[in-house]
Write a protein that holds these residues in place. Sequence first.
Motif, PDB file in Angstrom:
ATOM      1  N   GLU A  70       0.834  -1.208   0.000  1.00  0.00           N
ATOM      2  CA  GLU A  70       0.000   0.000   0.000  1.00  0.00           C
ATOM      3  C   GLU A  70       0.868   1.257   0.000  1.00  0.00           C
ATOM      4  O   GLU A  70       0.603   2.212  -0.734  1.00  0.00           O
ATOM      5  CB  GLU A  70      -0.919  -0.010   1.221  1.00  0.00           C
ATOM      6  N   VAL A  74       1.112   4.253  -3.166  1.00  0.00           N
ATOM      7  CA  VAL A  74       0.733   5.662  -3.017  1.00  0.00           C
ATOM      8  C   VAL A  74       1.929   6.552  -2.739  1.00  0.00           C
ATOM      9  O   VAL A  74       1.775   7.761  -2.571  1.00  0.00           O
ATOM     10  CB  VAL A  74      -0.309   5.839  -1.883  1.00  0.00           C
ATOM     11  N   SER A  78       4.665   5.976  -6.891  1.00  0.00           N
ATOM     12  CA  SER A  78       3.408   5.347  -7.326  1.00  0.00           C
ATOM     13  C   SER A  78       3.698   4.117  -8.189  1.00  0.00           C
ATOM     14  O   SER A  78       3.326   4.050  -9.363  1.00  0.00           O
ATOM     15  CB  SER A  78       2.543   6.350  -8.094  1.00  0.00           C
TER      16      SER A  78
END
Length: 225
Positions: A70, A74, A78
């Motif tokens: 995760e 982000v 990316s």
Amino acid sequence: MLDLYGADQAVRGEMEEIRRAGTSRGRWSAYRLPSWFAPYVDYETDASQVCTFELGIIPGLLQTEDYVREMHQVGRASLSGDTLDAWVSARLARQRRLLEEPRLELRVVLAEEALHRRVGGRDLMDRQLDHLISMSAQPNVIIQVLPYGAGAHACPHGSFVLLGFPDSDHESLGYMDTPIGGQLVDKPDEVATLAKLFDDVRSTALPVADSSALIRGLRGELVDL
């Protein structure tokens, strides 16, 4: 050979750096690590102790696979595809030193806000908190939480890492992450400053048992937005 030829400390240091670079470069090249981070991983591989202060996220060596993925999805790059998988695998490979002999000694001071920051969903964070609790039971892992109630502290401006080495000829190193890369800290006075900061935040943080209790108390309380 160094002993035979009576090499001085400067030459020994240069040869040791060459040896470290040669052995670790091949070990990590398959993981496609960014150029600004690869030198740190090389040094971490040879370290016997890692001391880390983290403000906003769970330290990398204590992240679950889902949390790692995760964060990379982000994060600044990316990532996606093969590179994402490679970076996740690299972090999990680094974590194995916490459970394999000779074990890496890990000392963590973790600001409480990192525990409240919902990365992924509630289930992901519950698993991450469970992992922290499990790892804190390991004899080579010390986790202390710097609580909100501590108020102002010695290092509000950023996270950092200190590396200690089993070879007395290899001085400690520091590392700081930034939005555009990472920076190794090797000047003795700057490393000493980071060590002093770590001692300061560690003395302000909760004891280990109280830190574990705080983490347990948060499990299940984080709400999906």
